[in-house]
Design an enzyme around this catalytic site. Structure first.
Site, short mmCIF file in Angstrom:
data_model
loop_
_atom_site.label_atom_id
_atom_site.label_comp_id
_atom_site.label_asym_id
_atom_site.label_seq_id
_atom_site.Cartn_x
_atom_site.Cartn_y
_atom_site.Cartn_z
N GLY A 1 2.69 2.50 10.94
CA GLY A 1 2.44 1.58 12.21
C GLY A 1 2.26 0.25 11.57
N HIS B 1 -6.90 -2.37 14.87
CA HIS B 1 -7.14 -1.62 13.81
C HIS B 1 -6.82 -2.73 12.35
CE1 HIS B 1 -6.95 2.20 11.11
NE2 HIS B 1 -6.04 1.37 10.65
N GLU B 2 -5.71 -3.25 12.63
CA GLU B 2 -5.41 -3.98 11.37
C GLU B 2 -6.33 -5.29 11.15
OE1 GLU B 2 -3.53 -2.43 9.49
OE2 GLU B 2 -2.66 -0.79 11.04
N HIS C 1 -9.68 -4.10 9.84
CA HIS C 1 -9.60 -3.83 8.36
C HIS C 1 -9.94 -4.98 7.62
CE1 HIS C 1 -8.20 0.13 7.09
NE2 HIS C 1 -6.88 -0.15 7.84
N GLU D 1 1.01 -1.07 0.18
CA GLU D 1 -0.09 -0.02 -0.01
C GLU D 1 0.82 1.11 0.07
OE1 GLU D 1 -3.01 0.23 3.12
OE2 GLU D 1 -3.77 1.97 2.23
N GLU E 1 -2.70 -4.17 6.79
CA GLU E 1 -3.71 -4.86 6.84
C GLU E 1 -3.62 -5.92 5.88
OE1 GLU E 1 -4.09 -1.76 6.09
OE2 GLU E 1 -5.68 -1.55 4.63
N1 TRP Z 1 -3.45 0.84 5.49
C1 TRP Z 1 -2.35 1.06 6.65
C2 TRP Z 1 -3.15 1.35 7.90
O1 TRP Z 1 -3.83 2.28 8.16
C3 TRP Z 1 -1.20 2.01 6.78
C4 TRP Z 1 -0.40 2.15 5.59
C5 TRP Z 1 -0.65 2.82 4.29
C6 TRP Z 1 1.05 1.78 5.45
N2 TRP Z 1 0.55 2.94 3.70
C7 TRP Z 1 1.49 2.27 4.31
C8 TRP Z 1 1.80 1.35 6.51
C9 TRP Z 1 2.86 2.56 3.78
C10 TRP Z 1 3.25 1.12 5.99
C11 TRP Z 1 3.58 1.65 4.86
O2 TRP Z 1 -3.27 0.38 8.94
ZN ZN Z 2 -5.75 1.63 8.35
#
Ligand code: TRP
Ligand code: ZN
Length: 890
Positions: A267, A303-304, A307, A127, A270
């Protein structure tokens, strides 16, 4: 110089994909110095696309293309074209099989996006657009497909090979290599793909779902961290149970894996069935993690996990819809945390973040709507606005609709859209359909940036017992949005009599109620509300639980705030009254003309109010601690037209010291009463005790400069600390003081913990946050510490991120703070653009400072924009901050 090297992507330009992927089979072979990826996919033209013919365009970056095959036939090099960002194949049929072989170099991947190496292991971060660094692909969230993943690697160094879904095969290969095969039955976009290879050990547990399925839960870490996973595992099981009970959502695969890695841009992530976590949000032991770390782990694990439904089973159509999954999932994890711990304290911390970070963003050159309309680099939009303001929007829907309709709406959303990639409208529409309400005005919250300002006027007519409220709203302009329209604001209120009795339940009139509160719906620019049946003028408790992300134009007297800080039945608002009072007092100190101040800067009534708080019967000690904690400098400065960092700092610390001096004996009493040196427990009571003692010690330490008894208190707190929470409380206090104690404790701490990276992050951070005079010099020295590395985001955030928030020293009039951070950002940008762009945050609001600082801040921003080879991440942040000055000025 080229003024616009990067073109923005726009929401209005969205087009459905021209091709869809039926399935994808990846074979990923890890070798010592490179990785080979063979991606075999079955594609066909999308009947819903506007274009019914034309080339196939795939995204890909930092890839070496070795081979392209169409239906098994090699495609001739002149039949396709590559750019640094794409692969275009001229002629393809409507249905075909495509095979793409690429070579990549994960060991050289310092951006930590795509496939990279962290402490010996391989892991991925896809992501938002990392998958295109693994293979050429339709790397967009509205292209979903079934993934099959085969991993091959050397067996001894990489015994553990993980990917999404279910393990379907494994075996040995020649030359000491082995393979595994994973099959993920749930179609997903590429951003949810994950792979891990390493020498990892695991802890394993299981969870039996409501419907009786047994899920295997595994947490993978390096062997020496195995004993630090219990809290994460317990949190995961709590989250799984909670999601079943509250949302009726069950986990869907047979296995749920979490991997902790040391090098991570955010952080956690997911990925379907295989979450990858920043080690910071997995590893905890009483010796190495603070109470805040324990709470953070519980929240991020949840949180994860959440998701899996809000993000994975129902995903985003495009990245403008990011808040669809993030705002909703943050709201869900906030609900979870409120149920696990002190709900009031949870809400207080959410609101602190909103006010201190999101409101600031919303009034800065980087202000953007919860659903942005354009971006240069999507990674810059993982913001507090998208996440935390986004969560507030869901909370407002919850408040407006009421609990029952909200959960019906949620269920409808899942039922309608399971397996789809959808938009924020789809979510709001499900809420509208389930509640029978027209929610179209609510969409303005998604499209309009900026924080609405509420002005409230009270009226009272004794003869008729008539109490009236005039509520008006106004949102200041933000970049690109000069004119704003009213938004629907759910305003929870209560009324109290002079004795503090809550009158809300006895009010006549047909006001909607939510629990103990009255719900007012403010939809117009100005609106009146009336309450009858009162015998005396009531006290107004407004915006209870912070029912909307708005700024309240202060209209209450200090006496009124002091009254509410003691009497309000809404615990959040009780805290808020004390907080607002402290804020007013601190603001007075900053803005009043220092010439005509008398000795005592703060009023007796404020001191009395704080004293009655200290002596109050609040039994939730975490809540008491929060009520005593002052707003930070970074919060107070938002209310200043022009910020003078020196003056803010002097006034702030003078105010804090005066308060501490006045409350000294009370604080010492509290401290002694609750100081405990027993075995660590992560329980609500114990966390509250430690938190309260921490606040007391923080105040007392502000008086310690010439007080050996108080310095000794810090020393003994450190020496007797049986856990990291207490140790950090003492160290933080000591580091504000210049002198032997600080040096002794820092040296002791380093010596004791230099083998624990997450603990050393605290050591770096505490020094960067110090208010002591020599802080810039220390940070400079720490940049050359053998344990400092630009390749580790946690370490960069600890030292540079923390220093950037150290308002006084970052903005030191010499410019030394600016120069230091600028130098680091420019160097870091070549390694890790995502993190570099984040470090530029403290430069963004340069217009708020005096002429000389403006000049220095602007020069820094220009040096970023003009840096040869600047990343789109850093370019976008710096260029937007400069605004009109960005183009060529200077
Ligand atoms: N989708 C992840 C979350 O909110 C966060 C996330 C988005 C992320 N881009 C990222 C984590 C790039 C690490 C690196 O839980
Ligand atoms: Zn998230």
């Amino acid at each position: 110089m080229d003024q616009q090297p990067f073109q923005p992507i726009r929401l209005v330009d969205y087009q459905p994909p021209e091709f869809l992927v039926e399935r994808l089979s990846l074979c990923i072979s890890l070798a010592a110095d490179h990785t080979l990826v063979r991606a075999t996919s079955v594609l066909h033209r999308n009947r819903d696309a506007a274009k019914k013919s034309g080339p196939l365009l795939l995204s890909g970056e930092h890839l070496e293309l070795l081979e392209v095959r169409l239906n098994g036939e090699k495609v001739a090099p002149d039949a396709y074209r590559t750019t640094p960002e794409s692969l275009e194949i001229d002629t393809v049929p409507d249905d075909f099989q495509l095979e793409v072989v690429t070579r990549l170099y994960p060991d050289r991947n310092t951006a930590l996006s795509g496939l990279y190496r962290s402490s010996g292991m391989y892991c991925t971060q896809c992501e938002a657009q990392g998958f295109r660094r693994i293979t050429y692909y339709l790397d967009r969230p509205d292209v979903l497909t079934r993934f099959f993943t085969r991993i091959e690697a050397e067996a001894e160094s990489f015994p553990v090979l993980l990917a999404n879904g279910n393990l379907v095969a494994a075996g040995r290969l020649p030359q000491g290599r082995h393979f595994v095969e994973w099959d993920d039955p749930f179609p997903k976009p590429s951003y949810l793909f994950a792979l891990v290879a390493g020498n990892l050990s695991q802890i394993e547990d299981s969870f039996v779902t409501r419907s009786g399925r047994r899920i295997v839960l595994q947490i993978y870490v390096e062997e020496h961290n195995r004993h630090k996973c219990d809290h994460a595992m317990a949190s995961l099981k709590k989250a799984m149970k909670w999601d079943e009970e509250v949302y009726g959502l069950e986990y869907d695969l047979d296995q749920y894996m979490i991997v902790a890695v040391d090098h991570f841009n955010m952080g956690a992530m997911e990925n379907k069935g295989l979450n990858i976590f920043n080690a910071k949000y997995v590893l905890a032991s009483p010796e190495t993690a603070t109470d805040q770390d324990y709470l953070g782990i519980q929240a991020v694990i949840a949180h994860e996990y959440f998701h899996n439904w809000t993000g994975n089973r129902v995903t985003c159509r495009d990245w403008f819809q990011l808040s669809l999954k993030e705002g909703l999932t943050v709201f869900r994890d906030q609900q979870f945390s409120a149920d696990m711990d002190s709900a009031a304290v949870q809400r207080i911390n959410e609101v602190r973040t909103l006010r201190q970070v999101q409101f600031r963003e919303d009034s800065s050159p980087l202000a953007h709507p919860v659903r942005p309309e354009e971006y240069v680099e999507i990674n810059n939009f993982y913001t507090v606005t998208v996440y935390n303001k986004g969560a507030e929007l869901i909370r407002m829907l919850y408040t407006l609709l009421g609990e029952a309709a909200y959960y019906r709406g949620f269920a409808l959303y899942i039922q309608r859209h399971d397996g789809q990639a959808v938009t924020c409208e789809d979510f709001v529409q499900a809420m509208a359909d389930a509640s029978g309400r027209d929610l179209s005005p609510f969409m303005r919250w998604y499209t309009q940036a900026g924080t609405p300002q509420l002005t409230i006027q009270e009226s009272w007519q004794q003869e008729q017992g008539l109490y009236g409220l005039t509520v008006s709203q106004q949102t200041p302009p933000t970049p690109g949005q000069p004119r704003k329209v009213p938004v629907p604001i759910p305003l929870l209120i209560g009324l109290l009599d002079d004795q503090g009795n809550d009158l809300t339940a006895t009010l006549s009139g047909d006001h909607e109620r939510r629990g103990d509160d009255v719900l007012l719906e403010v939809t117009e620019a100005e609106q009146q509300f009336r309450f009858t049946g009162l015998t005396s003028r009531p006290h107004l408790s407004v915006l209870r639980s912070f029912s909307a992300p708005v700024k309240l134009h202060s209209f209450r007297t200090r006496d009124e705030l002091a009254f509410l800080s003691v009497h309000d039945h809404d615990l959040f608002n009780r805290w808020d009254a004390a907080f607002s009072l402290s804020e007013l007092v601190l603001l007075d100190l900053v803005t009043e003309d220092s010439a005509d101040r008398d000795e005592r800067g703060i009023s007796d009534s404020y001191l009395q109010a704080m004293q009655s708080l200290v002596r109050s019967s609040i039994t939730d000690l975490s809540l008491l601690a929060e009520a005593l904690r002052l707003p930070t400098e970074n919060y107070v400065l938002q209310k200043l037209e022009q910020i003078d960092p020196d003056r803010l700092y002097q006034a702030y610390h003078r105010g804090k010291q005066e308060l501490a001096a006045f409350l000294e004996t009370d604080l010492l009493d509290l401290y002694r009463k609750y100081r405990s040196t027993g075995a660590y427990r992560f329980s609500r009571e114990d966390v509250g005790q430690r938190s309260l003692c921490g606040v007391c010690l923080d105040y007392l330490a502000s008086l310690a400069a010439h007080r050996t008894d108080l310095t000794e208190l810090c020393r003994s707190h450190y020496q007797e600390a049986g856990n990291m929470t207490d140790r950090m409380i003492a160290l933080t206090a000591a580091v504000q003081l210049e002198g032997d104690l600080r040096e002794a404790l820092l040296a002791d701490f380093e010596q004791a913990w230099h083998r624990e990276p997450l603990v050393m992050d605290k050591w770096f951070a505490v020094q960067a946050s110090s208010s002591a005079a020599d802080t810039v010099g220390r940070v400079e020295k720490l940049l050359h510490h053998p344990d400092f590395s630009l390749n580790n985001p946690n370490r960069v955030r600890a030292l540079i991120g923390t220093f950037g928030q150290n308002h006084f020293h970052f903005h030191h009039h010499s410019g030394s703070g600016y120069r230091l951070v600028t130098r680091v950002i420019l160097e870091l940008d070549a390694l890790n653009p995502q993190v570099a762009a984040r470090m530029a945050g403290p430069f963004v609001s340069w217009r708020r400072y005096d002429g000389q600082r403006q000049q220095q801040l602007r020069a820094s921003l220009r040096s970023m924009v003009e840096k040869p080879g600047v990343s789109r991440d850093l370019y976008e942040v710096a260029n937007k901050s400069l605004g009109d000055q960005g183009e060529g000025a200077g």
